[in-house]
Motif scaffolding. Structure first.
Motif, mmCIF file in Angstrom:
data_model
loop_
_atom_site.group_PDB
_atom_site.id
_atom_site.type_symbol
_atom_site.label_atom_id
_atom_site.label_comp_id
_atom_site.label_asym_id
_atom_site.label_seq_id
_atom_site.Cartn_x
_atom_site.Cartn_y
_atom_site.Cartn_z
ATOM 1 N N LEU A 103 -41.434 80.866 20.807
ATOM 2 C CA LEU A 103 -42.012 81.991 21.550
ATOM 3 C C LEU A 103 -43.442 82.296 21.119
ATOM 4 O O LEU A 103 -44.271 82.730 21.924
ATOM 5 N N SER A 104 -43.735 82.048 19.854
ATOM 6 C CA SER A 104 -45.079 82.337 19.343
ATOM 7 C C SER A 104 -46.115 81.313 19.805
ATOM 8 O O SER A 104 -47.325 81.559 19.708
ATOM 9 N N LYS A 105 -45.678 80.164 20.315
ATOM 10 C CA LYS A 105 -46.594 79.080 20.667
ATOM 11 C C LYS A 105 -46.595 78.725 22.152
ATOM 12 O O LYS A 105 -47.361 77.857 22.576
ATOM 13 N N LEU A 106 -45.725 79.370 22.926
ATOM 14 C CA LEU A 106 -45.573 79.003 24.333
ATOM 15 C C LEU A 106 -45.908 80.159 25.269
ATOM 16 O O LEU A 106 -45.802 81.334 24.905
ATOM 17 N N ASP A 107 -46.259 79.779 26.488
ATOM 18 C CA ASP A 107 -46.398 80.768 27.563
ATOM 19 C C ASP A 107 -45.079 80.950 28.306
ATOM 20 O O ASP A 107 -44.825 82.007 28.880
ATOM 21 N N PHE A 108 -44.256 79.888 28.303
ATOM 22 C CA PHE A 108 -42.977 79.958 29.010
ATOM 23 C C PHE A 108 -41.954 79.100 28.267
ATOM 24 O O PHE A 108 -42.209 77.940 27.957
ATOM 25 N N LEU A 109 -40.806 79.707 27.986
ATOM 26 C CA LEU A 109 -39.746 79.017 27.235
ATOM 27 C C LEU A 109 -38.428 79.073 27.996
ATOM 28 O O LEU A 109 -38.049 80.123 28.531
ATOM 29 N N LYS A 165 -29.224 88.970 25.257
ATOM 30 C CA LYS A 165 -29.295 90.332 24.705
ATOM 31 C C LYS A 165 -30.355 90.445 23.615
ATOM 32 O O LYS A 165 -31.056 91.455 23.516
ATOM 33 N N ILE A 166 -30.470 89.406 22.801
ATOM 34 C CA ILE A 166 -31.418 89.441 21.677
ATOM 35 C C ILE A 166 -32.846 89.189 22.153
ATOM 36 O O ILE A 166 -33.799 89.772 21.629
ATOM 37 N N TYR A 167 -32.990 88.331 23.179
ATOM 38 C CA TYR A 167 -34.310 87.973 23.697
ATOM 39 C C TYR A 167 -34.381 88.272 25.194
ATOM 40 O O TYR A 167 -34.420 87.360 26.019
ATOM 41 N N PRO A 168 -34.380 89.542 25.568
ATOM 42 C CA PRO A 168 -34.428 89.877 26.992
ATOM 43 C C PRO A 168 -35.724 89.360 27.610
ATOM 44 O O PRO A 168 -36.797 89.435 27.019
ATOM 45 N N GLY A 169 -35.604 88.822 28.798
ATOM 46 C CA GLY A 169 -36.780 88.287 29.476
ATOM 47 C C GLY A 169 -36.977 86.803 29.284
ATOM 48 O O GLY A 169 -37.733 86.174 30.034
ATOM 49 N N VAL A 170 -36.313 86.209 28.287
ATOM 50 C CA VAL A 170 -36.408 84.768 28.074
ATOM 51 C C VAL A 170 -35.413 84.063 28.992
ATOM 52 O O VAL A 170 -34.270 84.507 29.155
ATOM 53 N N ARG A 171 -35.831 82.968 29.572
ATOM 54 C CA ARG A 171 -34.967 82.209 30.474
ATOM 55 C C ARG A 171 -33.913 81.449 29.668
ATOM 56 O O ARG A 171 -34.248 80.667 28.776
ATOM 57 N N VAL A 172 -32.639 81.674 29.989
ATOM 58 C CA VAL A 172 -31.536 81.026 29.295
ATOM 59 C C VAL A 172 -30.672 80.292 30.317
ATOM 60 O O VAL A 172 -30.235 80.879 31.306
#
Length: 328
Positions: free
Chosen positions: A25-31, A54-61
């Motif tokens: 997350l610290s190195k990417l624009d989209f994960l 739940k831990i990373y809301p907004g991240v694509r899973v």
């Protein structure tokens, strides 16, 4: 724009996995995080995916179920592109296979703590003994593995005292009864008639209250009532239990229900009902526990006897627990 992927079983998600994810997350624009599940795994892939959301809301899973061999890097690379919908620029893993896997996708591998020096733990070690590795688990994940005892029974039978006393002994969390707070808040209201929607509200809050506190428990959580008890109260005060409350208590899991017997003196207070209701309520709990095939024990005798019995039972549950069919 730099796009990347983190892929793994996350079985279960632990601090080492989170270190990889947070580095990405610290190195990417989209994960995109890909959770790999297989049929027959005890902790389902969908559960593991929900932890990450739940831990990373907004991240694509993306949760996928597969039958790919672990060492088939070409199949993994080909399917990863298919699953995520793009060729990643960067691939983040803590595995030695990462270089070849990333190269097959035309990506750069970013290795993250492959020797496991920062977080010396593995999913296998956690599955073998989850309660000894709770410090490596986020509260969202801890809540799944923490063992749970729930105290039920009629009014004024010592449920709260037992739950709180055991929590002190085990240096852990305990869950107060939300329904009592709610009842105290409405006790002076002119609206004396109870409605099913109130019990649905109480059950939802009780479940949420419990799951949050489970994330901060030390191996075991002691619950002074739960949404199952809310259903019994709904039967008493409305005339029947609702499907909504039944569904809410149906999703909660316990190692044991502890039914507190009636052989203690009744103490009236500002919200308790008449003593005459105790026998009906005690029997109703037993009948419904049998109906739903919930595992329970009845504790009788003085407080010390009850406390000693529950303490011994809790220690047995903690000692014996491994990832097995009991937590499905």
């Amino acid at each position: 724009m730099k796009r990347g992927v983190v892929i793994g079983k996350f079985y279960p998600l632990h601090a080492g996995h989170q270190y990889v994810i947070e580095t990405a997350l610290s190195k990417l624009d989209f994960l995109t995080i890909v959770v790999c599940g297989k049929r027959g795994q005890i902790v389902k892939g969908d559960v593991r995916g929900e932890w990450i959301r739940k831990i990373y809301p907004g991240v694509r899973v993306k949760v996928i179920y597969h039958n790919i061999l672990d060492d088939d890097d070409e199949a993994w690379a080909k399917n990863t592109i298919k699953w995520i919908g793009y060729r990643p620029d960067l691939v983040f893993t803590s595995e030695y296979y990462g270089d070849h896997y990333a190269k097959l996708m035309g990506a750069v591998h970013i290795p993250v703590d492959i020797p496991r020096k920062k977080f010396p733990v593995s999913g296998t070690a956690i599955r073998n003994n989850p309660l000894s590795h709770l410090d490596y688990l986020h509260p969202v994940v801890r809540a799944y593995f923490v063992r749970r005892f729930c105290f039920v029974g009629a009014e004024s039978v010592g449920k709260t005292t037992l739950a709180e006393s055991l929590a002190k002994k085990f240096k852990t969390s305990w869950v107060p009864e939300y329904g009592r707070f709610y009842t105290e808040g409405r006790v002076n209201s002119k609206f004396s008639k109870w409605e099913s929607r109130e019990f649905e509200h109480i059950a939802k809050v009780q479940n949420s209250f419990e799951d949050e506190l489970a994330g901060y428990a030390n191996k075991i959580l002691f619950c002074d009532t739960n949404s199952f008890a809310t259903y019994v109260w709904e039967e008493l005060l409305v005339g029947k239990g609702s499907r909504e409350v039944e569904a809410l208590f149906g999703r909660m899991k316990y190692d044991f229900y502890i039914v507190c017997d009636l052989d203690v003196k009744f103490k009236q207070d500002s919200v308790r009902m008449a003593k005459s209701r105790r026998k009906w309520m005690h029997k109703r709990f037993l009948d419904l526990l049998d109906k739903y095939n919930f595992r329970y024990v009845v504790v009788s005798g003085d407080f010390k006897k009850r406390l000693n019995f529950c303490e011994g039972l809790a220690r047995e549950v903690i000692e014996d627990f491994r990832v097995n069919e009991d937590i499905l």
